[in-house]
Design a protein around this motif. Structure first.
Motif, PDB file in Angstrom:
ATOM      1  N   SER A   6      31.035   9.941  12.705  1.00  0.00           N
ATOM      2  CA  SER A   6      31.180   9.131  11.497  1.00  0.00           C
ATOM      3  C   SER A   6      29.841   8.534  11.094  1.00  0.00           C
ATOM      4  CB  SER A   6      32.195   8.009  11.749  1.00  0.00           C
ATOM      5  OG  SER A   6      32.255   7.121  10.656  1.00  0.00           O
ATOM      6  N   SER A   7      29.666   8.364   9.794  1.00  0.00           N
ATOM      7  CA  SER A   7      28.478   7.666   9.297  1.00  0.00           C
ATOM      8  C   SER A   7      28.734   6.171   9.142  1.00  0.00           C
ATOM      9  CB  SER A   7      28.051   8.264   7.949  1.00  0.00           C
ATOM     10  OG  SER A   7      29.105   8.166   7.000  1.00  0.00           O
ATOM     11  N   THR A   8      29.979   5.729   9.390  1.00  0.00           N
ATOM     12  CA  THR A   8      30.294   4.295   9.373  1.00  0.00           C
ATOM     13  C   THR A   8      29.443   3.580  10.416  1.00  0.00           C
ATOM     14  OG1 THR A   8      32.560   4.776   8.702  1.00  0.00           O
ATOM     15  CG2 THR A   8      32.147   2.600   9.646  1.00  0.00           C
ATOM     16  N   THR A   9      29.025   2.375  10.093  1.00  0.00           N
ATOM     17  CA  THR A   9      28.174   1.623  11.016  1.00  0.00           C
ATOM     18  C   THR A   9      28.966   0.517  11.707  1.00  0.00           C
ATOM     19  OG1 THR A   9      27.480  -0.012   9.384  1.00  0.00           O
ATOM     20  CG2 THR A   9      26.214   2.051   9.492  1.00  0.00           C
ATOM     21  N   ALA A  10      28.307  -0.116  12.656  1.00  0.00           N
ATOM     22  CA  ALA A  10      28.933  -1.228  13.388  1.00  0.00           C
ATOM     23  C   ALA A  10      29.264  -2.393  12.458  1.00  0.00           C
ATOM     24  CB  ALA A  10      28.005  -1.699  14.500  1.00  0.00           C
ATOM     25  N   ALA A 110      28.590   2.509  18.774  1.00  0.00           N
ATOM     26  CA  ALA A 110      27.398   2.375  17.931  1.00  0.00           C
ATOM     27  C   ALA A 110      26.171   2.297  18.818  1.00  0.00           C
ATOM     28  CB  ALA A 110      27.507   1.132  17.045  1.00  0.00           C
ATOM     29  N   LEU A 111      25.596   3.452  19.104  1.00  0.00           N
ATOM     30  CA  LEU A 111      24.375   3.538  19.906  1.00  0.00           C
ATOM     31  C   LEU A 111      23.287   4.176  19.063  1.00  0.00           C
ATOM     32  CD1 LEU A 111      25.890   4.781  23.295  1.00  0.00           C
ATOM     33  CD2 LEU A 111      25.154   2.471  22.721  1.00  0.00           C
ATOM     34  N   LEU A 116      16.237  11.135  17.928  1.00  0.00           N
ATOM     35  CA  LEU A 116      16.926  12.235  18.574  1.00  0.00           C
ATOM     36  C   LEU A 116      17.544  13.136  17.518  1.00  0.00           C
ATOM     37  CD1 LEU A 116      18.844  10.209  21.314  1.00  0.00           C
ATOM     38  CD2 LEU A 116      16.743  11.526  21.635  1.00  0.00           C
ATOM     39  N   GLU A 117      17.659  14.408  17.792  1.00  0.00           N
ATOM     40  CA  GLU A 117      18.328  15.316  16.870  1.00  0.00           C
ATOM     41  C   GLU A 117      19.796  14.916  16.816  1.00  0.00           C
ATOM     42  OE1 GLU A 117      20.401  18.312  15.121  1.00  0.00           O
ATOM     43  OE2 GLU A 117      20.552  18.197  17.302  1.00  0.00           O
ATOM     44  N   PRO A 118      20.365  14.651  15.625  1.00  0.00           N
ATOM     45  CA  PRO A 118      21.710  14.067  15.545  1.00  0.00           C
ATOM     46  C   PRO A 118      22.782  14.843  16.298  1.00  0.00           C
ATOM     47  CG  PRO A 118      20.640  13.964  13.405  1.00  0.00           C
ATOM     48  CD  PRO A 118      19.744  14.780  14.287  1.00  0.00           C
ATOM     49  N   ALA A 119      22.816  16.174  16.139  1.00  0.00           N
ATOM     50  CA  ALA A 119      23.854  16.956  16.801  1.00  0.00           C
ATOM     51  C   ALA A 119      23.697  16.893  18.322  1.00  0.00           C
ATOM     52  CB  ALA A 119      23.815  18.409  16.326  1.00  0.00           C
ATOM     53  N   ALA A 120      22.460  16.941  18.793  1.00  0.00           N
ATOM     54  CA  ALA A 120      22.228  16.847  20.238  1.00  0.00           C
ATOM     55  C   ALA A 120      22.667  15.490  20.757  1.00  0.00           C
ATOM     56  CB  ALA A 120      20.746  17.086  20.549  1.00  0.00           C
ATOM     57  N   GLY A 156      27.383   5.633  12.967  1.00  0.00           N
ATOM     58  CA  GLY A 156      26.000   5.575  12.508  1.00  0.00           C
ATOM     59  C   GLY A 156      25.273   6.897  12.482  1.00  0.00           C
ATOM     60  N   LEU A 157      26.002   8.015  12.479  1.00  0.00           N
ATOM     61  CA  LEU A 157      25.348   9.324  12.412  1.00  0.00           C
ATOM     62  C   LEU A 157      25.030   9.657  10.955  1.00  0.00           C
ATOM     63  CD1 LEU A 157      27.638  11.177  14.961  1.00  0.00           C
ATOM     64  CD2 LEU A 157      25.260  10.498  15.317  1.00  0.00           C
ATOM     65  N   PRO A 158      23.958  10.408  10.697  1.00  0.00           N
ATOM     66  CA  PRO A 158      23.599  10.740   9.306  1.00  0.00           C
ATOM     67  C   PRO A 158      24.708  11.531   8.626  1.00  0.00           C
ATOM     68  CG  PRO A 158      21.783  11.243  10.808  1.00  0.00           C
ATOM     69  CD  PRO A 158      22.970  10.926  11.661  1.00  0.00           C
ATOM     70  N   ALA A 159      25.061  11.138   7.420  1.00  0.00           N
ATOM     71  CA  ALA A 159      26.164  11.796   6.712  1.00  0.00           C
ATOM     72  C   ALA A 159      25.905  13.286   6.532  1.00  0.00           C
ATOM     73  CB  ALA A 159      26.372  11.124   5.355  1.00  0.00           C
ATOM     74  N   ALA A 160      24.652  13.657   6.282  1.00  0.00           N
ATOM     75  CA  ALA A 160      24.320  15.065   6.050  1.00  0.00           C
ATOM     76  C   ALA A 160      24.469  15.916   7.307  1.00  0.00           C
ATOM     77  CB  ALA A 160      22.894  15.178   5.516  1.00  0.00           C
ATOM     78  N   ALA A 161      24.503  15.275   8.473  1.00  0.00           N
ATOM     79  CA  ALA A 161      24.554  16.020   9.733  1.00  0.00           C
ATOM     80  C   ALA A 161      25.923  15.967  10.399  1.00  0.00           C
ATOM     81  CB  ALA A 161      23.485  15.475  10.692  1.00  0.00           C
ATOM     82  N   LEU A 162      26.934  15.407   9.732  1.00  0.00           N
ATOM     83  CA  LEU A 162      28.224  15.189  10.380  1.00  0.00           C
ATOM     84  C   LEU A 162      28.890  16.496  10.829  1.00  0.00           C
ATOM     85  CD1 LEU A 162      29.854  12.281   8.337  1.00  0.00           C
ATOM     86  CD2 LEU A 162      28.794  12.201  10.602  1.00  0.00           C
ATOM     87  N   ALA A 163      28.775  17.542  10.019  1.00  0.00           N
ATOM     88  CA  ALA A 163      29.403  18.817  10.396  1.00  0.00           C
ATOM     89  C   ALA A 163      28.762  19.378  11.666  1.00  0.00           C
ATOM     90  CB  ALA A 163      29.291  19.815   9.250  1.00  0.00           C
ATOM     91  N   ASP A 164      27.436  19.339  11.722  1.00  0.00           N
ATOM     92  CA  ASP A 164      26.737  19.821  12.925  1.00  0.00           C
ATOM     93  C   ASP A 164      27.074  18.959  14.133  1.00  0.00           C
ATOM     94  OD1 ASP A 164      25.557  21.868  11.525  1.00  0.00           O
ATOM     95  OD2 ASP A 164      23.673  20.790  11.172  1.00  0.00           O
ATOM     96  N   CYS A 165      27.172  17.666  13.909  1.00  0.00           N
ATOM     97  CA  CYS A 165      27.505  16.753  15.012  1.00  0.00           C
ATOM     98  C   CYS A 165      28.902  17.038  15.545  1.00  0.00           C
ATOM     99  CB  CYS A 165      27.403  15.301  14.538  1.00  0.00           C
ATOM    100  SG  CYS A 165      25.731  14.741  14.199  1.00  0.00           S
TER     101      CYS A 165
END
Length: 498
Positions: A6-10, A110-111, A116-120, A156-165
């Protein structure tokens, strides 16, 4: 446990329990301000009363009345300069254990993933959440309840990377299944995990994932001249099982890799009997190498990497004492024709691996990697958190080091010093199976090298110290760790050495 990205934050997430990571010193002020803004300034006072300084591994659990979330778990991360994927895994595992103990059903994690590469990062957290909660209670008559969250959101993950994550999270499930299999095999008692049981495990994997399986019986091994391996097995009432499991990709394979695992389901030491204080009762984990390669094959079969063919070999047996057991001083002949004077029957793993490595090279692979709980000398040298790596191939060594770093498993490259081979000379045979005590892990690796075709890329991993943890560390519980599975899978998925 469902894990969502999720891109939602703490600042905005709501649920049962929220976990936030806080850096020490001024670097953590931004998160402290966010918490004060959302939950009030009294929160800072409560953390101060707990003397929370955000040191690595430090944590504080707080109940929040009339709030959603109703629980807040603050995890210390230390200095940003010291924070990376390994610390991310450790913080996630700590947080999930605390949340599970508190009975949380919905967990927001929320870490920080910056740098770091988001998916990793998502994959690393997902591994930590599942493996950090692992508990083996198969042999308890009254298992303890082990609550765990039903749903976890990685915040807090980038919205553009959510599918890869989310894809990385899905892949982590297969990886964790492999690690859990390895942990279960190593932890099980030797009257349960026998050579036949290891062969049965391989058969179950073959049926479940459409792998190819060949099990060589004693007579088959005799026909191949495996005198070194069979010498170890001859003292046991349980027959040896030479296991060959194969994964083939759906399309063409451009690489062929072989994983070899030491498979001593129990090691008494033979006539060089392990004595009091030598942890003979723990020699069930002498098949940790075979557990790692079986676990890796389980994950590989589910992940289905393209372009790579993977063979797994385990020369499974017991090292026991009987009237038929091999004598100290006996001379045996391995399947490549080399003669070996057995000056120590407790150096048996290398004897089984010798014939397995000869067999591996006949498969004409691009690379062979063996894993073995081989020497106490490696434990003395590197302790219980780092495995030794020996290889004459710089490319293969570097590929394995990179794979282990991505996995959060630690390897240290050790020397293959040719002059140390002098210690293996025998006056009667081509070689002895042990050299002098100094440099014992090096001479063990040199012994193995004599059974590898020099044209084949080869690496040896001594996991004697890392296969078991008495107290637990990071995302590993006390007991079997499953070490090596994640490194091997990462290496195979990378395609092996260039």
């Amino acid at each position: 446990m469902e894990i969502r990205c999720s891109s939602t934050t703490a600042r905005d997430w709501s649920g049962d329990a929220l976990v936030v990571g806080v850096f020490s010193g001024d670097a953590g002020q931004g998160m402290r301000d966010l918490l004060a803004e959302r939950f009030g300034n009294a929160l800072a006072q409560r953390l101060e009363q707990r003397r929370f300084q955000a040191k690595p591994g430090e944590s504080a659990s707080l109940e929040l009345l009339n709030h959603s979330p109703s629980s807040l778990i603050v995890v210390g991360l230390g200095a940003p300069a010291d924070f990376g994927a390994e610390q991310l895994r450790s913080a996630a595992a700590t947080a999930c254990r605390l949340a599970a103990s508190a009975g949380a059903q919905q967990l927001g994690l929320a870490l920080p993933v910056e740098g770091l590469e988001p998916a990793a990062a998502a994959g690393a957290m997902a591994e930590a959440l599942r493996l950090g909660l692992f508990a083996d209670q198969r042999f308890k008559s009254d298992p303890e309840p082990r609550p765990q969250p039903q749903a976890v959101e990685l915040l807090g993950l980038p919205a553009a990377a959510l599918a890869d994550c989310q894809g990385a999270v899905a892949n982590s499930a297969a990886l964790c299944s492999g690690v859990e299999l390895a942990r279960q095999l190593v932890a099980a008692p030797p009257n349960v995990v026998t050579p036949a049981a290891l062969a049965d495990t391989a058969a179950q994997l073959a049926r479940s994932f459409q792998l190819e399986l060949k099990v060589l019986e004693r007579s088959d091994c005799e026909a191949l001249g495996m005198g070194s391996y069979l010498a170890v097995s001859q003292g046991s009432d349980l027959p040896p099982k030479f296991i060959h499991l194969t994964y083939r990709p759906s399309g063409p394979a451009t690489r062929r890799l072989v994983l070899v695992g030491k498979g001593l389901s129990f090691d008494s030491g033979g006539y060089n009997l392990k004595t009091a204080g030598s942890q003979i009762e723990m020699m069930k984990y002498d098949m940790g190498g075979s557990a790692a390669v079986l676990g890796a094959m389980r994950a590989i079969a589910e992940l289905k990497p393209e372009g790579v063919e993977v063979h797994m070999l385990v020369a499974a047996c017991e090292n026991m004492i009987s009237g038929g057991a091999i004598h100290p001083g006996a001379i045996v002949t391995a399947s490549n024709g080399k003669t070996i004077e057995i000056n120590n029957t407790d150096a048996e793993g290398r004897l089984t691996l010798a014939d397995a490595l000869v067999y591996a090279c006949k498969l004409e692979p691009d690379a062979v990697v063996d894993l073995a709980t081989l020497t106490g000398a490696c434990v003395i040298a590197l302790g219980e958190e780092i495995a030794g790596l020996w290889s004459p191939s710089d490319g293969l060594a570097q590929a394995l080091l990179q794979a282990s770093e991505q996995a959060g498993e630690h390897l240290w490259r050790m020397p293959l010093r040719a002059s140390y081979r002098e210690g293996l000379k025998s006056g009667l045979a081509d070689m002895k199976n042990t050299g002098p005590r100094p440099g014992g892990s090096i001479t063990a690796a040199l012994f193995l090298q004599d059974f590898v075709d020099p044209t084949v890329n080869w690496a040896h991993l001594d996991i004697a110290g890392t296969v078991w943890s008495d107290k637990g560390r990071g995302l590993d519980p006390a007991g079997a760790t499953g070490f090596g599975v994640r490194t091997l899978v990462n290496w195979v998925r990378s395609g092996g050495p260039a």
